[in-house]
Design an enzyme around this catalytic site. Structure first.
Site, PDB file in Angstrom:
ATOM      1  N   SER A 176      41.398  47.850  31.153  1.00 52.80           N
ATOM      2  CA  SER A 176      42.727  48.252  31.630  1.00 52.80           C
ATOM      3  C   SER A 176      43.708  48.279  30.470  1.00 52.80           C
ATOM      4  O   SER A 176      44.566  49.169  30.377  1.00 52.80           O
ATOM      5  CB  SER A 176      43.239  47.269  32.691  1.00 52.80           C
ATOM      6  N   LYS A 214      49.955  41.417  33.954  1.00 54.04           N
ATOM      7  CA  LYS A 214      48.829  42.343  34.179  1.00 54.04           C
ATOM      8  C   LYS A 214      47.843  41.663  35.104  1.00 54.04           C
ATOM      9  O   LYS A 214      47.461  40.504  34.881  1.00 54.04           O
ATOM     10  CB  LYS A 214      48.139  42.645  32.821  1.00 54.04           C
ATOM     11  N   GLY A 257      43.427  47.466  40.368  1.00 62.41           N
ATOM     12  CA  GLY A 257      42.650  47.188  41.578  1.00 62.41           C
ATOM     13  C   GLY A 257      42.022  45.806  41.585  1.00 62.41           C
ATOM     14  O   GLY A 257      42.010  45.091  40.578  1.00 62.41           O
ATOM     15  N   ASP A 258      41.531  45.413  42.713  1.00 57.51           N
ATOM     16  CA  ASP A 258      40.720  44.211  42.916  1.00 57.51           C
ATOM     17  C   ASP A 258      40.039  44.458  44.263  1.00 57.51           C
ATOM     18  O   ASP A 258      39.964  45.608  44.716  1.00 57.51           O
ATOM     19  CB  ASP A 258      41.614  42.946  42.918  1.00 57.51           C
ATOM     20  N   THR A 304      34.125  46.075  34.600  1.00 57.83           N
ATOM     21  CA  THR A 304      33.957  44.664  34.971  1.00 57.83           C
ATOM     22  C   THR A 304      32.475  44.326  35.108  1.00 57.83           C
ATOM     23  O   THR A 304      31.985  43.334  34.553  1.00 57.83           O
ATOM     24  CB  THR A 304      34.711  44.344  36.276  1.00 57.83           C
ATOM     25  N   LYS A 356      48.970  38.606  39.616  1.00 54.14           N
ATOM     26  CA  LYS A 356      48.075  39.094  40.672  1.00 54.14           C
ATOM     27  C   LYS A 356      48.925  39.406  41.884  1.00 54.14           C
ATOM     28  O   LYS A 356      50.016  38.859  42.045  1.00 54.14           O
ATOM     29  CB  LYS A 356      47.036  38.025  41.035  1.00 54.14           C
TER      30      LYS A 356
HETATM   31  N1  LIG Z   1      37.595  45.184  40.283  1.00 53.37           N
HETATM   32  C1  LIG Z   1      37.738  44.564  39.124  1.00 53.37           C
HETATM   33  O1  LIG Z   1      37.951  45.196  38.082  1.00 53.37           O
HETATM   34  C2  LIG Z   1      37.617  43.091  39.048  1.00 53.37           C
HETATM   35  C3  LIG Z   1      37.212  42.346  40.111  1.00 53.37           C
HETATM   36  N2  LIG Z   1      36.984  41.003  39.956  1.00 53.37           N
HETATM   37  C4  LIG Z   1      36.529  40.175  41.059  1.00 53.37           C
HETATM   38  O2  LIG Z   1      35.250  40.611  41.488  1.00 53.37           O
HETATM   39  C5  LIG Z   1      35.070  40.330  42.884  1.00 53.37           C
HETATM   40  C6  LIG Z   1      34.688  41.605  43.604  1.00 53.37           C
HETATM   41  O3  LIG Z   1      35.719  42.563  43.411  1.00 53.37           O
HETATM   42  P1  LIG Z   1      35.480  44.130  43.600  1.00 53.37           P
HETATM   43  O4  LIG Z   1      34.049  44.459  43.378  1.00 53.37           O
HETATM   44  O5  LIG Z   1      36.519  44.810  42.801  1.00 53.37           O
HETATM   45  O6  LIG Z   1      35.861  44.311  45.124  1.00 53.37           O
HETATM   46  P2  LIG Z   1      35.298  45.366  46.184  1.00 53.37           P
HETATM   47  O7  LIG Z   1      36.272  45.386  47.281  1.00 53.37           O
HETATM   48  O8  LIG Z   1      34.908  46.622  45.508  1.00 53.37           O
HETATM   49  O9  LIG Z   1      33.969  44.643  46.663  1.00 53.37           O
HETATM   50  C7  LIG Z   1      33.939  43.349  47.171  1.00 53.37           C
HETATM   51  C8  LIG Z   1      32.532  43.119  47.656  1.00 53.37           C
HETATM   52  O10 LIG Z   1      32.349  41.768  48.023  1.00 53.37           O
HETATM   53  C9  LIG Z   1      31.756  41.747  49.297  1.00 53.37           C
HETATM   54  N3  LIG Z   1      32.175  40.539  49.969  1.00 53.37           N
HETATM   55  C10 LIG Z   1      33.428  40.158  50.264  1.00 53.37           C
HETATM   56  N4  LIG Z   1      33.390  38.987  50.911  1.00 53.37           N
HETATM   57  C11 LIG Z   1      32.073  38.646  50.978  1.00 53.37           C
HETATM   58  C12 LIG Z   1      31.382  37.557  51.513  1.00 53.37           C
HETATM   59  N5  LIG Z   1      32.044  36.570  52.129  1.00 53.37           N
HETATM   60  N6  LIG Z   1      30.030  37.520  51.410  1.00 53.37           N
HETATM   61  C13 LIG Z   1      29.373  38.523  50.786  1.00 53.37           C
HETATM   62  N7  LIG Z   1      29.976  39.580  50.277  1.00 53.37           N
HETATM   63  C14 LIG Z   1      31.309  39.647  50.381  1.00 53.37           C
HETATM   64  C15 LIG Z   1      32.256  42.976  49.998  1.00 53.37           C
HETATM   65  O11 LIG Z   1      31.400  43.351  51.046  1.00 53.37           O
HETATM   66  C16 LIG Z   1      32.185  43.963  48.861  1.00 53.37           C
HETATM   67  O12 LIG Z   1      30.875  44.428  48.688  1.00 53.37           O
HETATM   68  C17 LIG Z   1      36.377  39.685  43.324  1.00 53.37           C
HETATM   69  O13 LIG Z   1      36.266  38.283  43.178  1.00 53.37           O
HETATM   70  C18 LIG Z   1      37.380  40.214  42.315  1.00 53.37           C
HETATM   71  O14 LIG Z   1      38.522  39.374  42.200  1.00 53.37           O
HETATM   72  C19 LIG Z   1      37.126  40.393  38.739  1.00 53.37           C
HETATM   73  C20 LIG Z   1      37.543  41.078  37.649  1.00 53.37           C
HETATM   74  C21 LIG Z   1      37.933  42.472  37.742  1.00 53.37           C
HETATM   75  O1  LIG Z   2      42.520  45.497  35.407  1.00 54.39           O
HETATM   76  C1  LIG Z   2      43.374  44.725  35.747  1.00 54.39           C
HETATM   77  O2  LIG Z   2      44.534  44.748  35.377  1.00 54.39           O
HETATM   78  C2  LIG Z   2      43.083  43.625  36.729  1.00 54.39           C
HETATM   79  C3  LIG Z   2      41.693  43.121  36.784  1.00 54.39           C
HETATM   80  C4  LIG Z   2      41.671  41.929  37.681  1.00 54.39           C
HETATM   81  O3  LIG Z   2      42.355  41.869  38.675  1.00 54.39           O
HETATM   82  C5  LIG Z   2      40.861  40.790  37.302  1.00 54.39           C
HETATM   83  O4  LIG Z   2      40.487  40.676  36.133  1.00 54.39           O
HETATM   84  O5  LIG Z   2      40.590  39.940  38.174  1.00 54.39           O
END
Ligand SMILES: NC(=O)C1=CN([C@@H]2O[C@H](COP(=O)(O)OP(=O)(O)OC[C@H]3O[C@@H](n4cnc5c(N)ncnc54)[C@H](O)[C@@H]3O)[C@@H](O)[C@H]2O)C=CC1
Ligand SMILES: O=C(O)CCC(=O)C(=O)O
Length: 445
Positions: free
Chosen positions: A377, A90, A165-166, A210, A126
């Protein structure tokens, strides 16, 4: 690092050259495990460490697609199925130009321990691609997703591997991926992907989970000092899924959220981030930080600084890996930051983590603080398995309970190993031992 761990770590370096982020993630876990091995020699005897660092399966594939100018494009994609001792693989899919094997392996490795901490029956994986969705039309994104799934479908399934997603992969992309999976397999297999839309098998609160979970975690951290989010000055980085919902929950709990960022700049808004405007720009228009300031003149756009320069009490890094350096951490401590909870995966460098801990800052690592996403999830998978659909209130209650459980487990484990308040140690040990025990029970597989 303990000498036994050091020798396994040397082998990790030798077998995985050039994968700096993966090395960093392994080192951070290994740095916590010395006392565990002294207490549980069976982990050494069963070579659990060597096995846990080696993914069970790694898939690399080509994704050909045609852009709007009729040009054939080729991307590289990955799915690293890291560990399935606790349940089906997952973990999310990341579409970003920086993606390579080392990024996916670091994320997959972290996911193993994070998923274990949630208490849910899920293994760790992942995946992703170096595809850059920025500037691509919806048609291009759809064709890319369809081609990606045309290979991935044979490796996944509700009992095998359940992606989500991520970064760069949100509800729209999960829709295109699910549509192609359904078309190829002729199965309406809801449990094969999570993060789905509500009308086609998704769970309420998964989108928010998250960011909400990270703020719940921060609230519990503050609670250990008889404080709460109410009235805190909060820094958020990023402006994607995690950042937006962290801002929403922090504001709901009475915090003042001062910042957000994207890869072009950061914004400081001393009156508090206008969440409706931010969502309109990021979720509807897919615009940039500058578009926010253009419509809110009292906010300031900073293109050549660090979001971490702004004086505050709580920091929620929600953008990307290694976005808080040692210098940032030093300034944050000087400016009054007392709590850091990681919404992103590994946003704090190892040196910065050490500095926070030495300065007495409460530091919540991502594998604990951002686990609410994957935990929800797993709740989506439960709903799919029982063909049920829960209310938002019930689902959020479950999420809140899971975050409290993770928080408390980290602290109890840190206490048990003689390092009270060390969330990093607590998360690593609690996450590791559960997987290690299951691996031993399952034999050498
Ligand atoms: N979506 C989820 O459910 C989860 C996401 N994460 C982590 O959270 C983080 C963000 O993921 P999401 O919000 O889902 O992605 P997203 O694609 O929705 O947003 C990513 C954000 O980070 C910004 N960003 C990327 N590179 C950057 C940089 N160098 N400087 C400043 N801003 C930057 C982008 O502009 C965007 O606003 C990642 O590390 C991801 O692995 C962790 C757990 C679960
Ligand atoms: O919801 C999921 O299965 C993945 C969430 C994820 O990629 C993360 O926790 O970084």
């Amino acid at each position: 690092m303990d000498p036994q761990l050091e020798s396994v770590f040397d082998e990790v370096l030798r077998r995985n050259p050039g994968e700096a982020e993966f090395h960093q993630a392994v080192r951070e876990v290994f740095d916590s495990l010395g006392p565990v091995l002294r207490k549980h020699p069976q982990y050494v005897e069963a070579a659990v460490l060597e096995r846990i660092c080696e993914p069970e399966r790694q898939i690399i594939f080509r994704v050909p697609w045609v852009d709007d100018a009729d040009r054939v494009r080729i991307n590289r994609a990955f799915r690293v199925e890291f560990n399935s001792a606790l349940g089906p693989y997952k973990g999310g899919l990341r579409f970003h130009p920086s993606v390579y094997q080392g990024i996916i392996k670091f994320l997959g490795f972290e996911q193993v321990f994070k998923n274990s901490l949630t208490g849910m029956p899920i293994g760790g994986a992942k995946g992703g691609s170096d595809f850059d969705p920025r500037g691509r039309s919806a048609g291009e994104v759809m064709r890319f997703c369809q081609s990606f799934m045309t290979e991935l479908y044979r490796h996944i399934g509700q009992y095998t591997d359940v992606p989500a997603g991520d970064t760069g992969v949100g509800g729209r992309e999960i829709g295109y991926l699910f549509g192609q999976y359904k078309r190829i397999t002729n199965l309406y297999e809801s449990g094969v992907l999570t993060g789905k839309g509500i009308t086609w098998g998704g769970s309420l609160v998964r989108t928010e989970a998250t960011g909400y979970g990270t703020v719940y975690f921060a609230e519990h951290m503050l609670g250990t000092r008889n404080e709460s989010m109410h009235g805190q000055r909060v820094l958020v980085s990023g402006s994607g899924n995690v950042a937006i919902h962290a801002i929403a929950k922090a504001q709901e709990l009475g915090a003042e959220v001062l910042t957000f960022s994207d890869s072009s700049a950061y914004v400081i808004d001393e009156r508090g981030v206008d969440l409706d405007l931010l969502r309109q720009i990021k979720e509807v228009e897919r615009g940039r930080a500058a578009d926010y300031v253009a419509r809110r003149p009292e906010a300031r756009l900073v293109e050549d600084g660090r979001v971490w320069d702004v004086p505050a009490t709580v920091a929620l890094p929600c953008a990307t890996q290694n976005e808080i350096t040692k210098d940032d951490a030093r300034r944050m401590v000087g400016n009054g930051v007392a709590v850091v909870a990681e919404g992103a995966n590994m946003p704090t460098t190892s040196e910065a983590v050490a500095l926070f801990q030495q300065a007495g800052v409460l530091f919540g690592p991502g594998k604990a603080a951002n686990a609410g996403g994957v935990a929800t999830s797993a709740l989506e998978m439960q709903q799919n398995a029982s063909r049920d659909s829960w209310s938002a209130e019930y689902t959020e209650e479950r999420l809140a309970g899971i975050m409290e459980g993770i928080h408390d487990r980290c602290l109890e484990t840190a206490d048990e190993y003689g390092e009270p308040g060390n969330y990093v140690l607590g998360a690593n040990i609690a996450g590791f031992t559960k997987v290690a025990d299951a691996m031993i029970a399952l034999g050498v597989v």
